[in-house]
Motif scaffolding. Structure first.
Motif, PDB file in Angstrom:
ATOM      1  N   ALA A 265       9.023  14.122   1.042  1.00 42.84           N
ATOM      2  CA  ALA A 265      10.234  13.952   1.851  1.00 42.84           C
ATOM      3  C   ALA A 265       9.890  13.394   3.229  1.00 42.84           C
ATOM      4  O   ALA A 265      10.564  12.482   3.735  1.00 42.84           O
ATOM      5  N   ILE A 266       8.834  13.915   3.828  1.00 43.43           N
ATOM      6  CA  ILE A 266       8.408  13.411   5.135  1.00 43.43           C
ATOM      7  C   ILE A 266       7.952  11.960   5.018  1.00 43.43           C
ATOM      8  O   ILE A 266       8.261  11.121   5.871  1.00 43.43           O
ATOM      9  N   GLY A 267       7.210  11.662   3.955  1.00 44.92           N
ATOM     10  CA  GLY A 267       6.724  10.296   3.752  1.00 44.92           C
ATOM     11  C   GLY A 267       7.858   9.289   3.630  1.00 44.92           C
ATOM     12  O   GLY A 267       7.815   8.220   4.253  1.00 44.92           O
ATOM     13  N   PHE A 268       8.869   9.628   2.825  1.00 45.98           N
ATOM     14  CA  PHE A 268      10.012   8.727   2.689  1.00 45.98           C
ATOM     15  C   PHE A 268      10.768   8.590   4.008  1.00 45.98           C
ATOM     16  O   PHE A 268      11.197   7.487   4.378  1.00 45.98           O
ATOM     17  N   ALA A 269      10.930   9.709   4.711  1.00 46.34           N
ATOM     18  CA  ALA A 269      11.652   9.671   5.981  1.00 46.34           C
ATOM     19  C   ALA A 269      10.936   8.782   6.992  1.00 46.34           C
ATOM     20  O   ALA A 269      11.559   7.944   7.653  1.00 46.34           O
ATOM     21  N   GLN A 270       9.618   8.935   7.104  1.00 48.50           N
ATOM     22  CA  GLN A 270       8.904   8.122   8.091  1.00 48.50           C
ATOM     23  C   GLN A 270       8.879   6.653   7.688  1.00 48.50           C
ATOM     24  O   GLN A 270       8.879   5.767   8.548  1.00 48.50           O
ATOM     25  N   TYR A 271       8.893   6.379   6.378  1.00 47.31           N
ATOM     26  CA  TYR A 271       8.912   4.985   5.910  1.00 47.31           C
ATOM     27  C   TYR A 271      10.220   4.296   6.301  1.00 47.31           C
ATOM     28  O   TYR A 271      10.224   3.177   6.812  1.00 47.31           O
TER      29      TYR A 271
ATOM     30  N   THR B 165       0.827  -1.213   0.000  1.00 47.41           N
ATOM     31  CA  THR B 165       0.000   0.000   0.000  1.00 47.41           C
ATOM     32  C   THR B 165       0.860   1.261   0.000  1.00 47.41           C
ATOM     33  O   THR B 165       0.488   2.261  -0.630  1.00 47.41           O
ATOM     34  N   SER B 166       2.010   1.210   0.653  1.00 48.14           N
ATOM     35  CA  SER B 166       2.913   2.362   0.655  1.00 48.14           C
ATOM     36  C   SER B 166       3.434   2.647  -0.746  1.00 48.14           C
ATOM     37  O   SER B 166       3.532   3.807  -1.172  1.00 48.14           O
ATOM     38  N   HIS B 167       3.769   1.590  -1.488  1.00 52.19           N
ATOM     39  CA  HIS B 167       4.270   1.779  -2.855  1.00 52.19           C
ATOM     40  C   HIS B 167       3.170   2.300  -3.783  1.00 52.19           C
ATOM     41  O   HIS B 167       3.433   3.163  -4.641  1.00 52.19           O
ATOM     42  N   VAL B 168       1.958   1.796  -3.634  1.00 54.89           N
ATOM     43  CA  VAL B 168       0.837   2.285  -4.445  1.00 54.89           C
ATOM     44  C   VAL B 168       0.592   3.767  -4.155  1.00 54.89           C
ATOM     45  O   VAL B 168       0.397   4.581  -5.075  1.00 54.89           O
ATOM     46  N   HIS B 169       0.632   4.112  -2.885  1.00 55.63           N
ATOM     47  CA  HIS B 169       0.468   5.512  -2.486  1.00 55.63           C
ATOM     48  C   HIS B 169       1.573   6.370  -3.095  1.00 55.63           C
ATOM     49  O   HIS B 169       1.307   7.476  -3.607  1.00 55.63           O
ATOM     50  N   ALA B 170       2.793   5.878  -3.054  1.00 56.51           N
ATOM     51  CA  ALA B 170       3.927   6.636  -3.593  1.00 56.51           C
ATOM     52  C   ALA B 170       3.764   6.888  -5.093  1.00 56.51           C
ATOM     53  O   ALA B 170       4.033   7.992  -5.587  1.00 56.51           O
ATOM     54  N   TRP B 171       3.307   5.881  -5.836  1.00 56.93           N
ATOM     55  CA  TRP B 171       3.118   6.058  -7.273  1.00 56.93           C
ATOM     56  C   TRP B 171       2.027   7.083  -7.559  1.00 56.93           C
ATOM     57  O   TRP B 171       2.123   7.872  -8.522  1.00 56.93           O
TER      58      TRP B 171
ATOM     59  N   VAL C  18       1.424   9.619  -5.688  1.00 57.33           N
ATOM     60  CA  VAL C  18       2.083  10.897  -5.412  1.00 57.33           C
ATOM     61  C   VAL C  18       2.910  11.333  -6.618  1.00 57.33           C
ATOM     62  O   VAL C  18       2.901  12.521  -6.984  1.00 57.33           O
ATOM     63  N   TYR C  19       3.614  10.398  -7.244  1.00 54.10           N
ATOM     64  CA  TYR C  19       4.404  10.743  -8.430  1.00 54.10           C
ATOM     65  C   TYR C  19       3.506  11.323  -9.523  1.00 54.10           C
ATOM     66  O   TYR C  19       3.869  12.312 -10.194  1.00 54.10           O
ATOM     67  N   VAL C  20       2.347  10.711  -9.712  1.00 59.51           N
ATOM     68  CA  VAL C  20       1.400  11.210 -10.720  1.00 59.51           C
ATOM     69  C   VAL C  20       0.934  12.620 -10.359  1.00 59.51           C
ATOM     70  O   VAL C  20       0.872  13.519 -11.211  1.00 59.51           O
ATOM     71  N   LEU C  21       0.605  12.829  -9.082  1.00 59.30           N
ATOM     72  CA  LEU C  21       0.151  14.146  -8.632  1.00 59.30           C
ATOM     73  C   LEU C  21       1.237  15.197  -8.848  1.00 59.30           C
ATOM     74  O   LEU C  21       0.954  16.307  -9.339  1.00 59.30           O
TER      75      LEU C  21
END
Length: 311
Positions: free
Chosen positions: A252-258, A206-212, A214-217
């Motif tokens: 950046a916050i999302g990657f850091a917390q992950y 789910t984290s990877h789906v969310h990240a993708w 975000v890339y689209v956004l």
């Protein structure tokens, strides 16, 4: 009541703008305090609803800090309701029909959220109910921004169709990102209570789906920024630039917390960022649509808007 309310409305009319600002700030703040409830595992600090316990509407010392945190968050709902009511009365007193409708919509959202909060407790923090509770707050924040624009937004004509369509596409993508963020939350830790159930979905997937998403956004927002720059749509460009800044910070916050194992401070900051992102998404769309001068008759509004436009 019929005699007091109009008088109160007229007295509050002069404070309509600061009340509308307070409306937005309060609704963002309660997202953050709701995050504190979840991140401290205080979601069931008051184990029932509408009472805090079966015997009392308030917390007791033996319920500990979790009861204090959950009860405190519930109490803030009354602050939101008071601000929403005063904003509605001020808009009514100012005889601003559109502001009155928007303020009423925000005001109705507060008790609706209180009921949803009760459902989350009664369902023992069902992650899908919690997600919906969060998304309703995001929607209320968006309406608060529309209210501010209705009160003091600049007169403008609509952006050309490509930019306008792209702005709406950014909004849609942003809401997909917000929704997927709740799915990630519902599948991971910080459930709000140690015994609260999770969705059962794989947190990493789910984290990877969310990240993708975000890339689209980010790509769509960058595209809107470039298009607005080329077409000299200054307001759209500024709004897109602010949104892009928020998206990069949130990423950046999302990657850091992950990678740091979801420290509560970063998760809380991420929730604040989500609330600000909802506001920024709404702002982007508003800058792309027309806003006529309310002081001008409809026949002259287009001319007034054209003169005031950046194009």
């Amino acid at each position: 009541m019929t005699l007091v309310a109009p008088a109160a409305a007229r007295a509050l009319a002069r404070y309509l703008w600061p009340l509308a600002v307070a409306n937005l700030a309060a609704n963002i703040a309660i997202v953050v305090t709701g995050g504190v409830v979840r991140l401290t595992a205080s979601g069931l600090g008051c184990p029932t609803w509408p009472r805090c316990t079966e015997e009392s509407y308030v917390t007791h010392p033996e319920m500990g800090v979790h009861g204090v945190i959950e009860f405190g968050n519930r109490t803030l709902t009354f602050v939101l309701a008071a601000i929403a009511l005063m904003t509605f009365l001020a808009a009514w007193g100012a005889a601003d029909r559109r502001a009155t409708r928007l303020a009423l919509l925000v005001g109705l959202g507060i008790p609706a959220q209180a009921l949803l909060g009760g459902v989350t407790v009664l369902t023992r923090l069902n992650p899908w109910v919690v997600a919906f509770h969060f998304l309703v707050s995001m929607a209320i924040i968006g309406v608060c921004v529309v209210l501010l624009d209705a009160l003091r937004g600049p007169v403008r004509i609509a952006a050309p169709p490509p930019a306008r369509r792209l702005a709406w596409l950014v909004l849609a993508a942003g809401w997909v990102v917000l929704y997927l963020g709740t799915v990630v939350t519902g599948s991971g830790p910080h459930a709000g209570d140690v015994d609260a159930r999770r969705t059962g979905l794989d947190p990493q997937v789910t984290s990877h789906v969310h990240a993708w998403a975000v890339y689209v956004l980010v790509a769509l927002t960058l595209g809107l920024l470039v298009l607005a720059h080329r077409q000299r749509l200054d307001r759209v460009r500024r709004a897109a630039a602010w949104l892009l800044t928020l998206e990069v910070a949130q990423g950046a916050i999302g990657f850091a917390q992950y990678f740091l194992g979801l420290p509560v401070a970063l998760v809380g900051l991420h929730m604040l960022g989500a609330a600000l992102t909802s506001a920024a998404l709404t702002w982007v769309v508003l800058t792309s649509v027309a806003r006529l001068d309310p002081a001008q008759p409809s026949s002259g509004s287009s001319a007034t808007a054209t003169k005031s436009s950046e194009r």
